[in-house]
Design a protein around this motif. Sequence first.
Motif, PDB file in Angstrom:
ATOM      1  N   THR A  59       9.798  26.031  43.295  1.00 11.03           N
ATOM      2  CA  THR A  59      10.778  26.906  43.088  1.00 11.03           C
ATOM      3  C   THR A  59      11.047  27.881  44.135  1.00 11.03           C
ATOM      4  N   LEU A  79      11.340  18.838  32.871  1.00 13.46           N
ATOM      5  CA  LEU A  79      10.310  19.191  33.536  1.00 13.46           C
ATOM      6  C   LEU A  79       8.840  18.937  32.770  1.00 13.46           C
ATOM      7  N   SER A  81       5.873  19.619  34.655  1.00  8.51           N
ATOM      8  CA  SER A  81       4.966  20.665  34.790  1.00  8.51           C
ATOM      9  C   SER A  81       5.460  21.884  35.608  1.00  8.51           C
ATOM     10  N   GLY A  82       4.753  23.049  35.341  1.00  6.92           N
ATOM     11  CA  GLY A  82       5.393  24.013  36.071  1.00  6.92           C
ATOM     12  C   GLY A  82       6.354  24.889  35.198  1.00  6.92           C
ATOM     13  N   GLU A  83       7.239  25.653  35.718  1.00  5.27           N
ATOM     14  CA  GLU A  83       8.486  26.444  35.196  1.00  5.27           C
ATOM     15  C   GLU A  83       9.561  26.377  35.999  1.00  5.27           C
ATOM     16  N   GLU A  84      10.787  26.430  35.635  1.00  6.61           N
ATOM     17  CA  GLU A  84      12.103  26.986  36.259  1.00  6.61           C
ATOM     18  C   GLU A  84      12.968  27.547  35.599  1.00  6.61           C
ATOM     19  N   LYS A 124      10.446  24.935  30.661  1.00  6.95           N
ATOM     20  CA  LYS A 124       9.011  24.898  30.436  1.00  6.95           C
ATOM     21  C   LYS A 124       8.610  23.373  30.247  1.00  6.95           C
ATOM     22  N   ASN A 140      15.781  24.454  40.025  1.00  6.02           N
ATOM     23  CA  ASN A 140      14.667  24.711  40.827  1.00  6.02           C
ATOM     24  C   ASN A 140      14.581  26.121  41.095  1.00  6.02           C
ATOM     25  N   SER A 147       6.964  28.508  41.798  1.00  3.73           N
ATOM     26  CA  SER A 147       5.971  27.544  41.099  1.00  3.73           C
ATOM     27  C   SER A 147       6.137  26.154  41.680  1.00  3.73           C
ATOM     28  N   ASN A 149       6.258  22.530  40.656  1.00  3.52           N
ATOM     29  CA  ASN A 149       6.831  21.673  39.572  1.00  3.52           C
ATOM     30  C   ASN A 149       6.513  20.206  39.823  1.00  3.52           C
ATOM     31  N   LYS A 151       9.038  17.316  38.296  1.00  2.74           N
ATOM     32  CA  LYS A 151      10.254  17.144  37.450  1.00  2.74           C
ATOM     33  C   LYS A 151      10.736  15.616  37.487  1.00  2.74           C
TER      34      LYS A 151
END
Length: 163
Positions: A59, A79, A81-84, A124, A140, A147, A149, A151
């Motif tokens: 991101t 998503l 994994s990760g976060e955006e 999430k 993103n 992070s 990610n 996706k």
Amino acid sequence: MIISDLKHFEQERHLWPAAIGRGIDYILNRNLGEAEAGRYDLEGDNGLLMFANVQEVVTRPAEEQLPESHVVYTDIQFLVSGEEKISFYKLHPDAKVIDNKFETHDVAFYETDPAQLETGILLKPGMFAVCFPSDIHRPNCLITEASANKKIVVKVHKDLLQL
């Protein structure tokens, strides 16, 4: 735009176009969350009607991500994994295209418009956003820090969404 998550998927799927439900089903039933980065054909010859791009991205600040839209395909941005943060606003006649790749890649990028109030959604793992061609979206984007990610972006051809 549709925002949801896997916890509510079965309860809500009857409200959405059937192709959107099938796109989520493909993510789950083909274990795309465990797949390597790349393109996976789902429906139609060579994935013309529906395909998935498994992506591994980092991101970035929103000001480094250009808003974009599509004409032919609707995005299901899921998503793993990760976060955006993904921001969006409705396409309007005064939106200024700065890089038109509709003919070759079904995407146009827009100048950031300070007059447009973008709505931001925090994604999430297990959440997804459905971005229709009328949604200018900025995916993103970092929330507080960068992070890494994973996706999946399922591309759904407009012909599958016609009533």
